[in-house]
Design a protein around this motif. Structure first.
Motif, PDB file in Angstrom:
ATOM      1  N   LYS A   2       0.840  -1.193   0.000  1.00  0.00           N
ATOM      2  CA  LYS A   2       0.000   0.000   0.000  1.00  0.00           C
ATOM      3  C   LYS A   2       0.883   1.254   0.000  1.00  0.00           C
ATOM      4  CE  LYS A   2      -3.887   2.054   2.471  1.00  0.00           C
ATOM      5  NZ  LYS A   2      -3.345   3.391   2.628  1.00  0.00           N
ATOM      6  N   GLN A   3       1.996   1.127   0.760  1.00  0.00           N
ATOM      7  CA  GLN A   3       2.945   2.238   0.804  1.00  0.00           C
ATOM      8  C   GLN A   3       3.421   2.580  -0.603  1.00  0.00           C
ATOM      9  OE1 GLN A   3       5.787   0.148   3.334  1.00  0.00           O
ATOM     10  NE2 GLN A   3       5.633   1.859   4.769  1.00  0.00           N
ATOM     11  N   SER A   6       0.769   4.255  -2.836  1.00  0.00           N
ATOM     12  CA  SER A   6       0.613   5.699  -2.607  1.00  0.00           C
ATOM     13  C   SER A   6       1.755   6.461  -3.239  1.00  0.00           C
ATOM     14  CB  SER A   6       0.610   6.041  -1.119  1.00  0.00           C
ATOM     15  OG  SER A   6      -0.022   5.060  -0.372  1.00  0.00           O
ATOM     16  N   PRO A 211       8.886   5.040   7.000  1.00  0.00           N
ATOM     17  CA  PRO A 211       9.148   3.594   6.954  1.00  0.00           C
ATOM     18  C   PRO A 211       9.391   3.049   5.545  1.00  0.00           C
ATOM     19  CG  PRO A 211       7.134   4.086   8.181  1.00  0.00           C
ATOM     20  CD  PRO A 211       7.539   5.332   7.503  1.00  0.00           C
TER      21      PRO A 211
ATOM     22  N   ARG B  99      -2.915  12.246   2.045  1.00  0.00           N
ATOM     23  CA  ARG B  99      -3.118  10.830   1.694  1.00  0.00           C
ATOM     24  C   ARG B  99      -1.804  10.113   1.400  1.00  0.00           C
ATOM     25  NH1 ARG B  99      -8.407   9.642   0.498  1.00  0.00           N
ATOM     26  NH2 ARG B  99      -9.658  10.960   1.839  1.00  0.00           N
ATOM     27  N   LEU B 100      -0.882  10.841   0.778  1.00  0.00           N
ATOM     28  CA  LEU B 100       0.417  10.245   0.479  1.00  0.00           C
ATOM     29  C   LEU B 100       1.103   9.804   1.768  1.00  0.00           C
ATOM     30  CD1 LEU B 100       2.913   9.595  -1.255  1.00  0.00           C
ATOM     31  CD2 LEU B 100       3.583  11.977  -1.004  1.00  0.00           C
ATOM     32  N   TYR B 101       1.167  10.719   2.738  1.00  0.00           N
ATOM     33  CA  TYR B 101       1.850  10.360   3.981  1.00  0.00           C
ATOM     34  C   TYR B 101       1.105   9.272   4.724  1.00  0.00           C
ATOM     35  CZ  TYR B 101       5.262  13.904   3.151  1.00  0.00           C
ATOM     36  OH  TYR B 101       6.284  14.607   2.586  1.00  0.00           O
ATOM     37  N   ALA B 102      -0.235   9.365   4.691  1.00  0.00           N
ATOM     38  CA  ALA B 102      -1.026   8.319   5.323  1.00  0.00           C
ATOM     39  C   ALA B 102      -0.679   6.971   4.703  1.00  0.00           C
ATOM     40  CB  ALA B 102      -2.510   8.614   5.160  1.00  0.00           C
ATOM     41  N   GLY B 103      -0.550   6.969   3.367  1.00  0.00           N
ATOM     42  CA  GLY B 103      -0.223   5.739   2.652  1.00  0.00           C
ATOM     43  C   GLY B 103       1.158   5.226   3.006  1.00  0.00           C
ATOM     44  N   ILE B 104       2.122   6.136   3.028  1.00  0.00           N
ATOM     45  CA  ILE B 104       3.504   5.738   3.327  1.00  0.00           C
ATOM     46  C   ILE B 104       3.607   5.149   4.736  1.00  0.00           C
ATOM     47  CG2 ILE B 104       5.802   6.658   3.786  1.00  0.00           C
ATOM     48  CD1 ILE B 104       5.421   8.570   1.485  1.00  0.00           C
ATOM     49  N   TYR B 105       2.834   5.720   5.671  1.00  0.00           N
ATOM     50  CA  TYR B 105       2.890   5.213   7.043  1.00  0.00           C
ATOM     51  C   TYR B 105       1.895   4.095   7.294  1.00  0.00           C
ATOM     52  CZ  TYR B 105       6.307   8.666   8.455  1.00  0.00           C
ATOM     53  OH  TYR B 105       7.463   9.379   8.582  1.00  0.00           O
ATOM     54  N   GLY B 106       1.271   3.647   6.218  1.00  0.00           N
ATOM     55  CA  GLY B 106       0.403   2.475   6.332  1.00  0.00           C
ATOM     56  C   GLY B 106      -0.872   2.697   7.133  1.00  0.00           C
ATOM     57  N   ILE B 107      -1.384   3.920   7.118  1.00  0.00           N
ATOM     58  CA  ILE B 107      -2.653   4.166   7.812  1.00  0.00           C
ATOM     59  C   ILE B 107      -3.785   3.720   6.893  1.00  0.00           C
ATOM     60  CG2 ILE B 107      -4.159   5.958   8.799  1.00  0.00           C
ATOM     61  CD1 ILE B 107      -1.612   7.599   9.277  1.00  0.00           C
ATOM     62  N   PRO B 108      -4.716   2.898   7.405  1.00  0.00           N
ATOM     63  CA  PRO B 108      -5.814   2.423   6.555  1.00  0.00           C
ATOM     64  C   PRO B 108      -6.608   3.598   5.976  1.00  0.00           C
ATOM     65  CG  PRO B 108      -5.824   1.303   8.682  1.00  0.00           C
ATOM     66  CD  PRO B 108      -4.821   2.382   8.778  1.00  0.00           C
ATOM     67  N   SER B 109      -7.072   3.472   4.731  1.00  0.00           N
ATOM     68  CA  SER B 109      -7.627   4.645   4.056  1.00  0.00           C
ATOM     69  C   SER B 109      -8.888   5.187   4.727  1.00  0.00           C
ATOM     70  CB  SER B 109      -7.873   4.364   2.579  1.00  0.00           C
ATOM     71  OG  SER B 109      -8.237   3.045   2.372  1.00  0.00           O
TER      72      SER B 109
END
Lengths: 368, 239
Positions: A2-3, A6, A211, B99-109
């Motif tokens: 998922k990372q 994005s 990460p 959203r990009l940072y949320a995605g990079i840190y693996g936060i569920p959408s």
């Protein structure tokens, strides 16, 4: 995963929101193909020729007059000796020598068959090809008019020989060449710029603190350009086929696999450049000067490698495009399979691995 | 108190030059720790090491209980970082950046969506959700950059001169955000040149020529150096 998703989405935003990137990706390839395609199909005029007329009869005289009055050719010298041919070419001014065999006219009328040899200086292969075809056209035309009962083109046999570059290697050279150039441009230059841009803006630090693993960052950077490069390769091959009539005799799958290999190599090269360059400007400069120019000049794209000074011939061995062009040419024009291009393929694989190793090593040191 | 960062004898050398000379200090959970020093004193070098952007020459360092040499991946999940350079993508919209940072840190959408709405409401930036960052005023960008840096609710956030080039009013507002984060239990490690900002910190360390010369609360430092404000303290130490 998922990372990475994005991250890749972000890369596509960058690409599609920057007009300059769009230009480089979608318009320059087509423009370059059209430019190179049309420039190389040039008209000829005022080609300096020499004639070695062993017959010196009426027929050869008339043919000579016809050639000279065509407007394409200027007679530089009449040769008297077979050895003069080589030396007159060495001087450089004469681009074509026409050799009539002795008793040309007599043989033509009595045996219905005579030999004329056309020798061209193929250090400018395109010009040489044109000169030869113009000359043989004129000769055939004359013979047809003078001896309408003869069956042409069987009877008159222009024996063509290309000096310095026997195989006339530049025919259709530009499609593989442009392909190498464009893929180099998109893959190496665009990736290196896009990575250095993150360094310049300070966003790379943010990514490295996150990460995301360095490998994911690299994959995320490279994947969009890989896809776009493949799309471009398709367009170039198809345009070459349908606009310029360049055939694809060999396997299309092999052609595409080799192309992907070359793209991979160029992407790795781009990553390597980005680890060396500190700013976008530097990355662009390195890509332009170190990649583009040699790709154009030393890969055999425009100037056949065989005609280069020896030093440059040696240098051309480190040009990845050289191997790619020769692979593509073999597949497209000669229809050969992997058995005939495995050596070049191996070199490209080797180069790819080399740049991957180098980049991984460099990228680990990160931002210090 | 609970130590969240422990640094023992951190040394960083660039060739013959020693940028960090045996730094030893602790940071406590939930505090705002000011990391001060003149340009070239070695602050940025140290903060980069703590964030994992650079490796130390020697020293024992633990961030959020994880060893800096062996557990970098775990550290990364637990820290946020905002640098003096701008850290949002100018050609992405506010929402896309979040959203990009949320995605990079693996936060569920789904969670990211809720948090995004909450955040934009708090920052009063709902109207700018679909605007490109490049069109926003600097103050907004900085507030947003900070909010993005703590979007994944890290244990520690590192701020490297976050308020460079901003007017005092905007800076003050920015510090409100920092206090809020601190109240929510996030440890704030901040470097700055502005001595008025040093007053806002729970504790400050002052570096000079690669060494930590002083470390205490602003009040005690002023007492110790017999100064009226942090500016005077700083000048007495850095000379």
């Amino acid at each position: 995963m998922k990372q990475l998703k994005s991250f890749i989405r972000k890369e596509f935003y960058h690409i599609f929101r920057d007009p300059r990137t769009i230009m480089v990706l979608f318009f320059i390839p087509i423009a370059q193909l059209l430019i190179f395609g049309t420039v190389i199909k040039n008209e000829i005029q005022d080609i300096h020729i020499a004639i070695y007329d062993q017959a010196k009869d009426e027929t050869t005289q008339k043919i000579t007059n016809k050639i000279l009055s065509s407007g394409y050719f200027i007679l530089e010298k009449n040769l008297e000796n077979i050895n003069d041919i080589e030396s007159v070419f060495r001087l450089g001014k004469v681009k074509e020598v026409i050799v009539f065999e002795s008793d040309f006219g007599e043989k033509l009328t009595k045996e219905g068959k005579a030999n004329v040899q056309l020798i061209a200086d193929a250090s400018d292969p395109n010009m040489a090809r044109l000169a030869i075809s113009y000359t043989s056209g004129i000769i055939n035309d004359y013979v047809k008019k003078m001896h309408p009962n003869l069956q042409l083109p069987m009877q008159l046999e222009p024996e063509v020989r290309m000096y310095f570059n026997e195989e006339m290697k530049s025919a259709y050279m530009f499609v593989p060449g442009v392909m190498a150039l464009i893929l180099m441009l998109i893959s190496a230059m665009m990736t290196s710029i896009s990575i250095t841009r993150e360094k310049e803006l300070g966003t790379m630090e943010i990514l490295l603190v996150s990460p995301l693993r360095p490998m994911q960052i690299i994959i995320g950077k490279v994947l969009p350009y890989l896809l776009l490069s493949i799309a471009n390769a398709f367009v170039i091959v198809l345009m070459g086929r349908f606009v310029f009539g360049v055939p694809i005799l060999g396997s299309f799958t092999l052609l595409m696999l080799e192309t992907i290999l070359f793209i991979a190599m160029a992407l790795c090269l781009g990553i390597f450049i980005s680890t060396v360059a500190k700013s976008q400007m530097t990355a662009m400069f390195i890509s332009m000067i170190v990649l583009m120019l040699p790709t154009i000049l030393l890969s055999g794209f425009i100037y056949p490698i065989e005609n280069m000074p020896e030093v440059l011939q040696v240098v051309s061995h480190i040009m990845p495009a050289r191997y790619f062009i020769s692979i593509i040419r073999a597949i497209m024009l000669k229809g050969t399979g992997i058995l005939f291009v495995w050596q070049e393929t191996a070199v490209l694989i080797g180069m790819t691995l080399f740049f991957i190793a180098l980049s991984v090593k460099k990228f680990k040191i990160r931002l210090e | 108190m609970d130590k969240i960062i422990t640094v023992k004898n951190l040394v960083k050398k660039f060739g013959a030059f020693t940028a960090n000379d045996h730094l030893t200090f602790d940071v406590y959970r939930g505090e705002i720790f000011g990391f001060l020093g003149a340009n070239g004193a070695g602050k940025t070098t140290a903060i980069r090491i703590l964030c994992g952007l650079s490796t130390p020459t020697s020293g024992d360092i633990k961030i959020a209980g994880y060893d800096i040499y062996r557990e970098t991946e775990k550290i990364k999940k637990n820290i946020g970082y905002m640098s003096q350079k701008f850290s949002l993508y100018e050609d992405l919209t506010v929402s896309e950046n979040i959203r990009l940072y949320a995605g990079i840190y693996g936060i569920p959408s789904k969670k990211a969506k809720e948090k995004e709405a909450e955040l934009l409401e708090k920052l009063e930036m709902e109207s700018a959700r679909k605007k490109l960052i490049s069109g926003l005023p600097l103050g907004w960008k900085q507030k947003l950059a900070f909010s993005v840096a703590i979007f994944h609710e890290p244990k520690i956030v590192f701020l490297d001169e976050p308020t460079g080039g901003v007017d005092p009013v905007t800076r003050r507002k920015f510090w409100d955000l920092i206090y809020e984060a601190s109240n929510n239990g996030i440890t704030v490690f901040v470097t700055t040149h502005y001595m008025d900002e040093a007053e806002y910190c729970n504790r400050v360390s002052i570096m000079d020529a690669g060494k930590i010369e002083a470390l205490d609360t602003p009040g005690k430092l002023k007492e110790k150096y017999n100064a009226n404000n942090m500016d005077e303290v700083f000048l007495k130490i850095a000379r």
